[in-house]
Design an enzyme around this catalytic site. Structure first.
Site, short mmCIF file in Angstrom:
data_model
loop_
_atom_site.label_atom_id
_atom_site.label_comp_id
_atom_site.label_asym_id
_atom_site.label_seq_id
_atom_site.Cartn_x
_atom_site.Cartn_y
_atom_site.Cartn_z
N PHE A 128 0.85 -1.19 0.00
CA PHE A 128 0.00 0.00 0.00
C PHE A 128 0.89 1.24 0.00
O PHE A 128 1.82 1.35 0.80
CB PHE A 128 -0.89 -0.03 1.25
N ASP A 207 1.80 -5.54 7.72
CA ASP A 207 0.58 -4.73 7.67
C ASP A 207 -0.59 -5.69 7.48
O ASP A 207 -0.68 -6.37 6.44
CB ASP A 207 0.68 -3.73 6.51
N TYR A 232 -11.27 -0.36 10.22
CA TYR A 232 -12.51 0.09 9.56
C TYR A 232 -12.90 -0.79 8.38
O TYR A 232 -13.92 -0.57 7.76
CB TYR A 232 -12.45 1.58 9.14
N LYS A 233 -12.05 -1.80 8.07
CA LYS A 233 -12.40 -2.70 6.96
C LYS A 233 -13.18 -3.88 7.53
O LYS A 233 -14.33 -3.74 7.91
CB LYS A 233 -11.14 -3.15 6.24
N ARG A 386 -12.55 -4.08 -7.47
CA ARG A 386 -12.35 -4.96 -6.30
C ARG A 386 -13.70 -5.37 -5.73
O ARG A 386 -14.54 -4.53 -5.39
CB ARG A 386 -11.58 -4.22 -5.20
#
Ligand SMILES: Cc1ncc(COP(=O)(O)O)c(C=O)c1O
Length: 426
Positions: A128, A207, A232-233, A386
Protein backbone atom coordinates in the site's frame (compact mmCIF):
# COMPACT_ATOMS: atom_id res chain seq x y z
CA UNK A 1 -19.32 -26.57 -3.52
CA UNK A 2 -18.33 -27.12 -7.15
CA UNK A 3 -20.84 -25.10 -9.18
CA UNK A 4 -22.62 -21.86 -8.72
CA UNK A 5 -23.54 -20.97 -12.22
CA UNK A 6 -27.24 -20.46 -11.58
CA UNK A 7 -29.30 -18.40 -9.21
CA UNK A 8 -30.71 -21.65 -7.75
CA UNK A 9 -27.23 -22.80 -6.70
CA UNK A 10 -26.59 -19.41 -5.12
CA UNK A 11 -29.84 -19.43 -3.18
CA UNK A 12 -29.27 -22.99 -2.03
CA UNK A 13 -25.76 -22.12 -0.84
CA UNK A 14 -27.20 -19.18 1.12
CA UNK A 15 -29.86 -21.37 2.69
CA UNK A 16 -27.21 -23.88 3.80
CA UNK A 17 -24.70 -21.27 4.97
CA UNK A 18 -23.79 -21.86 8.66
CA UNK A 19 -23.05 -18.13 9.07
CA UNK A 20 -26.27 -16.90 7.45
CA UNK A 21 -27.80 -15.49 10.65
CA UNK A 22 -24.95 -13.03 11.08
CA UNK A 23 -26.16 -10.88 8.19
CA UNK A 24 -29.19 -9.79 10.22
CA UNK A 25 -26.83 -8.34 12.81
CA UNK A 26 -25.66 -5.71 10.32
CA UNK A 27 -27.53 -2.65 9.15
CA UNK A 28 -28.18 -3.79 5.60
CA UNK A 29 -31.82 -2.85 5.25
CA UNK A 30 -31.97 -1.78 1.61
CA UNK A 31 -33.06 -4.79 -0.50
CA UNK A 32 -31.80 -2.98 -3.60
CA UNK A 33 -28.23 -2.69 -2.31
CA UNK A 34 -25.43 -5.21 -2.76
CA UNK A 35 -22.43 -4.14 -0.73
CA UNK A 36 -19.08 -5.56 -1.81
CA UNK A 37 -16.81 -3.00 -0.22
CA UNK A 38 -16.40 -4.36 3.31
CA UNK A 39 -12.70 -4.59 2.48
CA UNK A 40 -12.66 -0.78 2.45
CA UNK A 41 -15.36 0.25 4.92
CA UNK A 42 -17.19 -2.44 6.87
CA UNK A 43 -20.96 -2.30 7.40
CA UNK A 44 -22.38 -0.92 10.66
CA UNK A 45 -23.28 -3.70 13.14
CA UNK A 46 -26.74 -2.93 14.55
CA UNK A 47 -25.65 -3.26 18.17
CA UNK A 48 -22.88 -0.73 17.67
CA UNK A 49 -25.52 2.01 17.56
CA UNK A 50 -26.71 1.21 21.09
CA UNK A 51 -23.19 0.76 22.37
CA UNK A 52 -21.97 4.10 21.06
CA UNK A 53 -25.17 5.79 22.26
CA UNK A 54 -24.51 4.44 25.73
CA UNK A 55 -20.98 5.81 25.70
CA UNK A 56 -22.19 9.18 24.45
CA UNK A 57 -25.31 9.56 26.59
CA UNK A 58 -24.30 7.82 29.79
CA UNK A 59 -20.52 7.61 30.01
CA UNK A 60 -19.89 11.03 28.54
CA UNK A 61 -23.28 12.68 29.06
CA UNK A 62 -23.80 11.71 32.69
CA UNK A 63 -20.58 10.38 34.14
CA UNK A 64 -18.42 12.98 32.42
CA UNK A 65 -14.76 13.01 33.49
CA UNK A 66 -15.41 10.26 36.06
CA UNK A 67 -15.60 7.81 33.16
CA UNK A 68 -11.83 7.90 32.78
CA UNK A 69 -11.54 5.95 36.01
CA UNK A 70 -14.67 3.94 35.28
CA UNK A 71 -13.32 2.27 32.12
CA UNK A 72 -12.00 4.74 29.57
CA UNK A 73 -8.37 4.65 30.71
CA UNK A 74 -8.01 0.96 29.84
CA UNK A 75 -10.40 0.82 26.87
CA UNK A 76 -7.56 0.81 24.30
CA UNK A 77 -6.14 -2.31 25.98
CA UNK A 78 -9.53 -3.96 26.36
CA UNK A 79 -10.38 -3.59 22.70
CA UNK A 80 -6.83 -4.62 21.80
CA UNK A 81 -7.15 -7.85 23.78
CA UNK A 82 -10.15 -8.78 21.62
CA UNK A 83 -8.12 -8.05 18.48
CA UNK A 84 -5.24 -10.12 19.88
CA UNK A 85 -7.61 -13.09 19.99
CA UNK A 86 -8.16 -12.97 16.23
CA UNK A 87 -4.56 -12.34 15.17
CA UNK A 88 -2.89 -15.07 17.20
CA UNK A 89 -1.20 -12.72 19.66
CA UNK A 90 -1.07 -12.50 23.44
CA UNK A 91 -3.30 -9.89 25.04
CA UNK A 92 -0.37 -7.79 26.24
CA UNK A 93 1.16 -7.59 22.75
CA UNK A 94 -1.51 -5.42 21.08
CA UNK A 95 -2.71 -1.85 21.62
CA UNK A 96 -5.23 0.27 19.72
CA UNK A 97 -4.11 3.78 18.82
CA UNK A 98 -3.82 6.35 16.06
CA UNK A 99 -4.05 5.41 12.37
CA UNK A 100 -2.34 2.52 10.60
CA UNK A 101 0.03 4.99 8.98
CA UNK A 102 1.09 6.52 12.30
CA UNK A 103 1.53 3.10 13.92
CA UNK A 104 3.53 1.93 10.93
CA UNK A 105 5.79 4.94 11.32
CA UNK A 106 6.28 4.27 15.03
CA UNK A 107 7.27 0.65 14.55
CA UNK A 108 9.38 1.13 11.42
CA UNK A 109 11.29 3.89 13.20
CA UNK A 110 11.74 1.67 16.27
CA UNK A 111 13.13 -1.13 14.07
CA UNK A 112 15.62 1.14 12.30
CA UNK A 113 16.72 2.53 15.64
CA UNK A 114 17.70 -0.85 17.11
CA UNK A 115 19.21 -2.06 13.84
CA UNK A 116 21.35 1.07 13.71
CA UNK A 117 24.28 -0.35 11.77
CA UNK A 118 22.07 -1.94 9.11
CA UNK A 119 20.84 0.39 6.38
CA UNK A 120 18.58 -1.75 4.22
CA UNK A 121 14.79 -1.38 4.15
CA UNK A 122 12.92 -3.91 2.05
CA UNK A 123 9.32 -4.00 0.85
CA UNK A 124 7.54 -4.78 -2.43
CA UNK A 125 5.79 -3.01 -5.27
CA UNK A 126 2.45 -4.55 -4.26
CA UNK A 127 2.43 -2.76 -0.93
CA UNK A 128 0.00 0.00 0.00
CA UNK A 129 1.52 3.35 -1.02
CA UNK A 130 1.11 4.91 2.44
CA UNK A 131 3.56 2.32 3.82
CA UNK A 132 6.07 3.09 1.09
CA UNK A 133 5.70 6.86 1.60
CA UNK A 134 6.31 6.38 5.32
CA UNK A 135 9.48 4.43 4.59
CA UNK A 136 10.63 7.18 2.24
CA UNK A 137 9.93 9.79 4.92
CA UNK A 138 11.76 7.75 7.52
CA UNK A 139 14.79 7.24 5.33
CA UNK A 140 14.86 10.98 4.77
CA UNK A 141 14.55 11.60 8.51
CA UNK A 142 17.16 9.14 9.75
CA UNK A 143 19.82 10.00 7.21
CA UNK A 144 20.68 9.49 3.59
CA UNK A 145 22.62 6.28 4.11
CA UNK A 146 19.45 4.16 4.34
CA UNK A 147 18.27 2.52 1.15
CA UNK A 148 14.82 1.25 0.23
CA UNK A 149 14.45 -1.72 -2.09
CA UNK A 150 11.12 -2.90 -3.47
CA UNK A 151 10.80 -6.47 -4.69
CA UNK A 152 9.10 -6.55 -8.10
CA UNK A 153 6.14 -8.73 -8.92
CA UNK A 154 6.28 -10.61 -12.24
CA UNK A 155 2.58 -10.29 -12.97
CA UNK A 156 1.43 -7.42 -10.74
CA UNK A 157 -0.64 -9.94 -8.76
CA UNK A 158 1.67 -12.10 -6.64
CA UNK A 159 5.25 -12.37 -5.47
CA UNK A 160 7.74 -15.20 -5.71
CA UNK A 161 9.61 -15.73 -2.51
CA UNK A 162 12.82 -15.83 -4.55
CA UNK A 163 12.35 -12.14 -5.42
CA UNK A 164 12.50 -11.32 -1.70
CA UNK A 165 15.26 -13.84 -1.07
CA UNK A 166 17.50 -12.06 -3.58
CA UNK A 167 17.11 -8.74 -1.82
CA UNK A 168 17.25 -9.61 1.86
CA UNK A 169 20.78 -9.73 3.24
CA UNK A 170 23.00 -8.96 6.25
CA UNK A 171 22.45 -5.24 5.71
CA UNK A 172 18.65 -5.49 5.87
CA UNK A 173 17.28 -3.81 8.99
CA UNK A 174 13.60 -4.13 8.17
CA UNK A 175 11.42 -6.18 5.85
CA UNK A 176 7.86 -4.88 5.72
CA UNK A 177 4.97 -6.23 3.67
CA UNK A 178 1.22 -6.30 3.57
CA UNK A 179 0.14 -9.78 4.61
CA UNK A 180 -2.68 -9.46 2.05
CA UNK A 181 -1.98 -6.92 -0.68
CA UNK A 182 -4.55 -4.21 -1.26
CA UNK A 183 -5.01 -4.50 -5.01
CA UNK A 184 -4.78 -8.18 -5.90
CA UNK A 185 -5.41 -9.69 -2.43
CA UNK A 186 -2.24 -11.80 -2.81
CA UNK A 187 -1.51 -13.39 0.58
CA UNK A 188 2.01 -14.02 1.80
CA UNK A 189 3.04 -17.07 3.75
CA UNK A 190 3.78 -15.18 6.95
CA UNK A 191 5.78 -17.95 8.56
CA UNK A 192 8.05 -18.53 5.59
CA UNK A 193 8.75 -14.85 4.97
CA UNK A 194 9.37 -14.13 8.64
CA UNK A 195 11.83 -17.03 8.81
CA UNK A 196 13.60 -15.78 5.68
CA UNK A 197 14.11 -12.33 7.22
CA UNK A 198 15.14 -13.71 10.60
CA UNK A 199 17.78 -15.92 8.97
CA UNK A 200 19.45 -12.71 7.82
CA UNK A 201 18.94 -10.96 11.15
CA UNK A 202 16.27 -8.51 9.90
CA UNK A 203 13.08 -7.51 11.71
CA UNK A 204 9.71 -7.93 10.01
CA UNK A 205 6.76 -5.54 10.18
CA UNK A 206 3.47 -6.90 8.81
CA UNK A 207 0.58 -4.73 7.67
CA UNK A 208 -2.57 -6.72 8.47
CA UNK A 209 -5.10 -4.18 7.19
CA UNK A 210 -6.50 -6.55 4.56
CA UNK A 211 -6.24 -9.73 6.59
CA UNK A 212 -7.50 -8.98 10.10
CA UNK A 213 -11.02 -10.30 10.54
CA UNK A 214 -11.00 -12.04 7.15
CA UNK A 215 -8.24 -14.63 7.21
CA UNK A 216 -6.55 -16.40 10.11
CA UNK A 217 -3.44 -14.56 11.30
CA UNK A 218 -1.07 -16.37 13.66
CA UNK A 219 1.47 -13.81 14.73
CA UNK A 220 2.95 -15.78 17.64
CA UNK A 221 2.99 -19.00 15.70
CA UNK A 222 4.92 -17.27 12.90
CA UNK A 223 7.26 -15.62 15.41
CA UNK A 224 6.28 -12.25 13.90
CA UNK A 225 8.11 -9.25 15.32
CA UNK A 226 5.75 -6.35 14.70
CA UNK A 227 2.44 -5.69 12.97
CA UNK A 228 -0.06 -2.93 12.33
CA UNK A 229 -3.57 -3.01 10.92
CA UNK A 230 -6.70 -1.02 10.43
CA UNK A 231 -10.11 -1.59 11.98
CA UNK A 232 -12.51 0.09 9.56
CA UNK A 233 -12.40 -2.70 6.96
CA UNK A 234 -13.25 -6.26 8.09
CA UNK A 235 -13.44 -5.17 11.74
CA UNK A 236 -16.33 -2.79 10.98
CA UNK A 237 -15.12 -0.05 13.32
CA UNK A 238 -16.49 2.79 11.17
CA UNK A 239 -14.84 5.56 9.15
CA UNK A 240 -11.48 6.60 10.58
CA UNK A 241 -11.66 3.98 13.36
CA UNK A 242 -8.38 3.76 15.29
CA UNK A 243 -5.77 1.24 14.17
CA UNK A 244 -3.84 -1.34 16.20
CA UNK A 245 -0.24 -2.33 16.58
CA UNK A 246 1.45 -5.50 17.80
CA UNK A 247 4.94 -5.95 19.21
CA UNK A 248 6.11 -9.41 20.27
CA UNK A 249 6.51 -9.56 24.05
CA UNK A 250 10.28 -10.07 24.13
CA UNK A 251 10.83 -7.09 21.81
CA UNK A 252 8.79 -4.62 23.82
CA UNK A 253 11.66 -3.78 26.16
CA UNK A 254 14.03 -3.20 23.26
CA UNK A 255 11.83 -1.11 20.95
CA UNK A 256 11.13 2.55 21.64
CA UNK A 257 8.32 4.72 20.36
CA UNK A 258 9.48 7.82 18.49
CA UNK A 259 6.51 9.76 19.92
CA UNK A 260 6.99 10.30 23.63
CA UNK A 261 3.46 11.37 24.45
CA UNK A 262 1.93 11.37 27.91
CA UNK A 263 -0.39 8.40 27.33
CA UNK A 264 2.66 6.29 26.52
CA UNK A 265 4.48 7.49 29.61
CA UNK A 266 4.88 5.55 32.80
CA UNK A 267 2.56 7.60 34.97
CA UNK A 268 0.82 10.31 32.95
CA UNK A 269 -0.96 11.76 35.94
CA UNK A 270 2.23 12.25 37.93
CA UNK A 271 2.92 15.10 35.51
CA UNK A 272 6.66 14.73 35.96
CA UNK A 273 8.78 16.64 33.50
CA UNK A 274 11.08 13.79 32.53
CA UNK A 275 9.59 11.19 30.16
CA UNK A 276 9.82 7.56 31.19
CA UNK A 277 8.05 5.00 28.96
CA UNK A 278 5.16 2.92 30.26
CA UNK A 279 5.86 -0.76 30.82
CA UNK A 280 4.92 -3.06 27.97
CA UNK A 281 2.79 -2.28 24.95
CA UNK A 282 1.23 0.90 26.41
CA UNK A 283 4.40 2.82 25.61
CA UNK A 284 3.31 2.82 21.98
CA UNK A 285 0.36 5.05 22.82
CA UNK A 286 0.95 8.74 22.28
CA UNK A 287 -2.01 11.00 23.08
CA UNK A 288 -5.51 10.58 24.50
CA UNK A 289 -7.25 7.53 23.02
CA UNK A 290 -10.38 8.18 20.88
CA UNK A 291 -12.90 6.72 23.32
CA UNK A 292 -15.99 7.00 21.12
CA UNK A 293 -14.35 5.28 18.16
CA UNK A 294 -12.81 2.62 20.37
CA UNK A 295 -16.24 1.82 21.75
CA UNK A 296 -17.61 1.40 18.22
CA UNK A 297 -15.30 -1.60 17.73
CA UNK A 298 -16.59 -3.69 20.58
CA UNK A 299 -19.69 -5.28 19.03
CA UNK A 300 -18.05 -6.20 15.77
CA UNK A 301 -15.10 -7.87 17.50
CA UNK A 302 -17.52 -9.95 19.55
CA UNK A 303 -19.40 -10.95 16.39
CA UNK A 304 -16.18 -12.05 14.69
CA UNK A 305 -15.05 -14.05 17.72
CA UNK A 306 -18.40 -15.75 18.10
CA UNK A 307 -18.54 -16.70 14.40
CA UNK A 308 -14.92 -17.86 14.56
CA UNK A 309 -12.21 -16.71 12.19
CA UNK A 310 -11.76 -20.20 10.73
CA UNK A 311 -15.42 -20.41 9.74
CA UNK A 312 -15.31 -16.89 8.35
CA UNK A 313 -12.27 -17.78 6.30
CA UNK A 314 -13.73 -21.04 5.09
CA UNK A 315 -16.80 -19.23 3.74
CA UNK A 316 -14.61 -16.50 2.25
CA UNK A 317 -12.58 -19.09 0.34
CA UNK A 318 -15.68 -20.86 -0.91
CA UNK A 319 -17.33 -17.62 -2.01
CA UNK A 320 -14.12 -16.50 -3.68
CA UNK A 321 -13.91 -19.76 -5.64
CA UNK A 322 -17.58 -19.44 -6.65
CA UNK A 323 -16.96 -15.91 -7.84
CA UNK A 324 -13.91 -16.98 -9.83
CA UNK A 325 -15.84 -19.82 -11.46
CA UNK A 326 -18.57 -17.33 -12.41
CA UNK A 327 -15.86 -15.05 -13.80
CA UNK A 328 -14.44 -17.79 -16.03
CA UNK A 329 -17.86 -18.79 -17.27
CA UNK A 330 -19.50 -15.41 -17.89
CA UNK A 331 -16.94 -12.63 -17.79
CA UNK A 332 -13.65 -13.80 -19.28
CA UNK A 333 -15.16 -13.96 -22.78
CA UNK A 334 -16.15 -10.28 -22.39
CA UNK A 335 -12.65 -8.87 -21.82
CA UNK A 336 -12.47 -9.19 -18.05
CA UNK A 337 -9.36 -10.77 -16.54
CA UNK A 338 -8.57 -12.07 -13.08
CA UNK A 339 -6.48 -9.65 -11.01
CA UNK A 340 -6.17 -11.94 -7.98
CA UNK A 341 -4.55 -15.32 -7.32
CA UNK A 342 -6.72 -18.26 -8.33
CA UNK A 343 -5.55 -20.35 -5.38
CA UNK A 344 -7.55 -19.45 -2.25
CA UNK A 345 -4.53 -20.31 -0.09
CA UNK A 346 -2.70 -17.42 -1.75
CA UNK A 347 -5.53 -14.94 -1.52
CA UNK A 348 -7.23 -12.73 1.05
CA UNK A 349 -10.94 -12.00 1.03
CA UNK A 350 -11.45 -9.87 -2.06
CA UNK A 351 -11.28 -10.72 -5.73
CA UNK A 352 -10.12 -8.15 -8.25
CA UNK A 353 -11.47 -8.32 -11.76
CA UNK A 354 -9.73 -6.24 -14.36
CA UNK A 355 -11.20 -4.64 -17.46
CA UNK A 356 -9.95 -1.78 -19.59
CA UNK A 357 -13.24 0.00 -18.86
CA UNK A 358 -13.05 -0.94 -15.16
CA UNK A 359 -13.70 2.55 -13.86
CA UNK A 360 -16.82 3.17 -15.93
CA UNK A 361 -18.05 -0.37 -15.21
CA UNK A 362 -17.82 0.43 -11.48
CA UNK A 363 -19.84 3.60 -12.02
CA UNK A 364 -22.50 1.61 -13.86
CA UNK A 365 -22.64 -1.03 -11.11
CA UNK A 366 -23.26 1.64 -8.49
CA UNK A 367 -25.96 3.46 -10.48
CA UNK A 368 -29.43 2.11 -9.57
CA UNK A 369 -30.84 3.30 -12.91
CA UNK A 370 -28.75 0.59 -14.57
CA UNK A 371 -30.31 -2.73 -13.68
CA UNK A 372 -32.33 -1.76 -10.62
CA UNK A 373 -29.85 -2.58 -7.87
CA UNK A 374 -27.02 -0.52 -6.48
CA UNK A 375 -23.92 -2.70 -6.38
CA UNK A 376 -20.99 -1.18 -4.50
CA UNK A 377 -17.48 -2.47 -5.19
CA UNK A 378 -14.49 -0.16 -5.36
CA UNK A 379 -11.93 0.66 -7.99
CA UNK A 380 -8.15 0.67 -7.84
CA UNK A 381 -6.04 2.06 -10.65
CA UNK A 382 -5.50 1.31 -13.41
CA UNK A 383 -8.34 -1.13 -14.06
CA UNK A 384 -9.17 -3.18 -10.94
CA UNK A 385 -12.76 -3.69 -9.87
CA UNK A 386 -12.35 -4.96 -6.30
CA UNK A 387 -15.14 -7.21 -5.08
CA UNK A 388 -14.89 -7.54 -1.31
CA UNK A 389 -16.22 -10.69 0.30
CA UNK A 390 -17.22 -10.20 3.92
CA UNK A 391 -18.57 -13.59 4.96
CA UNK A 392 -20.58 -12.30 7.91
CA UNK A 393 -22.88 -10.47 5.51
CA UNK A 394 -22.01 -11.24 1.87
CA UNK A 395 -24.40 -13.73 0.30
CA UNK A 396 -23.75 -16.13 -2.56
CA UNK A 397 -26.62 -14.49 -4.35
CA UNK A 398 -24.90 -11.09 -4.00
CA UNK A 399 -22.00 -12.54 -5.96
CA UNK A 400 -24.22 -14.19 -8.56
CA UNK A 401 -26.18 -10.99 -9.17
CA UNK A 402 -23.02 -8.92 -9.36
CA UNK A 403 -21.53 -11.16 -12.03
CA UNK A 404 -24.75 -11.04 -14.03
CA UNK A 405 -24.65 -7.27 -13.81
CA UNK A 406 -20.97 -7.10 -14.81
CA UNK A 407 -21.88 -9.20 -17.82
CA UNK A 408 -24.88 -7.08 -18.80
CA UNK A 409 -22.95 -3.80 -18.42
CA UNK A 410 -20.34 -4.88 -20.95
CA UNK A 411 -22.70 -6.70 -23.31
CA UNK A 412 -25.04 -3.71 -23.43
CA UNK A 413 -22.15 -1.19 -23.37
CA UNK A 414 -23.98 0.56 -20.52
CA UNK A 415 -20.69 1.82 -19.11
CA UNK A 416 -20.56 4.28 -22.02
CA UNK A 417 -23.14 6.44 -20.23
CA UNK A 418 -20.53 7.34 -17.61
CA UNK A 419 -17.54 9.65 -17.56
CA UNK A 420 -14.06 8.26 -17.17
CA UNK A 421 -13.11 11.22 -15.01
CA UNK A 422 -12.14 9.93 -11.57
CA UNK A 423 -13.96 10.93 -8.39
CA UNK A 424 -11.75 12.02 -5.49
CA UNK A 425 -12.38 8.70 -3.69
CA UNK A 426 -12.69 5.69 -5.97
C1 LIG B 1 -2.73 -2.02 3.60
C2 LIG B 1 -3.02 -0.66 4.15
N1 LIG B 1 -2.10 -0.05 4.92
C3 LIG B 1 -2.31 1.17 5.42
C4 LIG B 1 -3.46 1.86 5.15
C5 LIG B 1 -3.63 3.24 5.71
O1 LIG B 1 -4.43 3.22 6.84
P1 LIG B 1 -4.69 4.54 7.69
O2 LIG B 1 -5.57 5.39 6.85
O3 LIG B 1 -5.38 4.02 8.93
O4 LIG B 1 -3.41 5.17 7.98
C6 LIG B 1 -4.45 1.28 4.36
C7 LIG B 1 -5.69 2.00 4.05
O5 LIG B 1 -6.57 1.56 3.37
C8 LIG B 1 -4.22 -0.01 3.83
O6 LIG B 1 -5.11 -0.61 3.04
Amino acid sequence: MQHILTREFALEADANDPLKDYRTKFQLDDPHLIYLDGNSLGVLPRETVGKVNHVVEYEWGQRLIRSWNEGWYHRAEEIASKIAGIIGAREDEVIVADSTSVNFFKLAWAALKIKGERKGILSDTLNFPSDIYLLQGLADMVGSSHNIKLAESDDGIGMNLSALEKLVNEDTALLTLSHVTFKSAFRYDMKQVTRLAHEKGALVLWDLSHSVGAVPVKLNNCNADMAVGCTYKYLNGGPGAPAFLYVRRDLQEKLQSPIWGWFGADNPFAFGLQYAPAQGIRKFLAGTPPVLSLSALDTSLDLISSAGIDKIHSKSKDQGQCLIRLFYHFLKPLGYSLGSPKDPEMRGSHVSLRHKEGYRICKALIDPDIGGKTIIPDFREPDNIRLGITPLYTTYNDLYETVMQLKAIVEGEWFKKFSDERDMVT
